[in-house]
Enzyme design. Structure first.
Site, PDB file in Angstrom:
ATOM      1  N   GLY A   1      13.888  77.251  40.774  1.00  0.00           N
ATOM      2  CA  GLY A   1      13.162  77.680  41.829  1.00  0.00           C
ATOM      3  C   GLY A   1      11.700  78.022  41.686  1.00  0.00           C
ATOM      4  O   GLY A   1      10.912  77.557  41.135  1.00  0.00           O
TER       5      GLY A   1
ATOM      6  N   ASP B   1      10.574  80.660  40.218  1.00  0.00           N
ATOM      7  CA  ASP B   1      10.464  81.324  38.789  1.00  0.00           C
ATOM      8  C   ASP B   1      10.091  79.915  38.010  1.00  0.00           C
ATOM      9  O   ASP B   1       9.099  80.141  37.003  1.00  0.00           O
ATOM     10  CB  ASP B   1      11.885  81.854  38.386  1.00  0.00           C
ATOM     11  CG  ASP B   1      11.719  82.659  36.989  1.00  0.00           C
ATOM     12  OD1 ASP B   1      10.507  82.972  36.562  1.00  0.00           O
ATOM     13  OD2 ASP B   1      12.744  82.852  36.397  1.00  0.00           O
TER      14      ASP B   1
ATOM     15  N   SER C   1      14.824  86.298  46.766  1.00  0.00           N
ATOM     16  CA  SER C   1      16.259  86.116  47.036  1.00  0.00           C
ATOM     17  C   SER C   1      16.746  85.218  48.079  1.00  0.00           C
ATOM     18  O   SER C   1      17.966  84.810  48.339  1.00  0.00           O
ATOM     19  CB  SER C   1      16.753  87.560  47.169  1.00  0.00           C
ATOM     20  OG  SER C   1      17.119  88.296  46.248  1.00  0.00           O
TER      21      SER C   1
ATOM     22  N   ILE D   1      17.978  80.404  45.758  1.00  0.00           N
ATOM     23  CA  ILE D   1      19.348  80.166  45.017  1.00  0.00           C
ATOM     24  C   ILE D   1      20.025  81.540  44.836  1.00  0.00           C
ATOM     25  O   ILE D   1      21.388  81.333  44.619  1.00  0.00           O
ATOM     26  CB  ILE D   1      19.138  79.412  43.581  1.00  0.00           C
ATOM     27  CG1 ILE D   1      18.406  80.553  42.522  1.00  0.00           C
ATOM     28  CG2 ILE D   1      18.629  78.187  43.439  1.00  0.00           C
ATOM     29  CD1 ILE D   1      18.287  80.040  41.301  1.00  0.00           C
TER      30      ILE D   1
END
Length: 169
Positions: free
Chosen positions: A32, A34, A122, A125
């Site tokens: 994602g 990150d 959040s 995923i």
């Protein structure tokens, strides 16, 4: 007073003093947002994260906390990494999600950042329903005392953008 703006797009393309990364606790990259931040930002971000793991965060960054690194090749001075909670139907973790935004703004203030770009922490995923994630994010930013002049929520798709727009209306 902090101005809140919405952008639909790719957070790794934003120009801001600080870009917030929805990190996993390892700080070593993931999927994602990150993974995208680590890929676009290059190896300097990972090197800083490894230094943090070797010193202060040997067991990883706790959920709801935030820490800064260089932004590497991103158009920012810093990346603020925060670990959001996984959504749970059995346990109310909304205070942990709110803490991600408060802690990120606290770190931004310590750095002297005036513009901060946030993803929907959040809501990917980690499974947090986007409408609730938007409510918590917008309310927390509005209620947090900060010297940050502009918070930009950078939302990847139309559904997320609309959920955040509904909270600003």
């Amino acid at each position: 007073m902090t101005t809140i703006r919405l952008v639909q797009g790719d957070i790794t393309r934003e120009s801001a003093d600080a870009i917030v990364n929805a990190a996993n606790s390892s700080l070593l990259g993931g999927g994602g947002v990150d993974g995208a931040i680590h890929r676009r930002g290059g190896p300097a971000i990972l090197a800083d994260c490894r230094r943090l793991r070797a010193s202060h965060y040997g067991k990883g960054l706790p959920t709801g906390k935030a820490v800064a690194t260089t932004a590497g090749e991103l158009d920012a001075r810093w990346v603020i990494h925060t670990v959001g909670p996984r959504h749970s139907r059995e346990e109310d973790r909304s205070q942990l999600l709110a803490s991600c935004y408060r802690e990120s703004l606290r770190v931004a203030d310590e750095l002297g950042a005036r513009t901060v770009a946030f993803p929907a922490v959040s809501a990917g995923i980690y499974g947090w329903p986007i409408d609730d994630a938007a409510r918590i994010a917008v309310r927390t930013v509005r209620e947090t005392s900060t010297a940050v002049e502009e918070v930009r929520f950078v939302l990847f798709d139309v559904q997320a953008y609309q959920a955040f727009a509904g909270q600003l209306a």
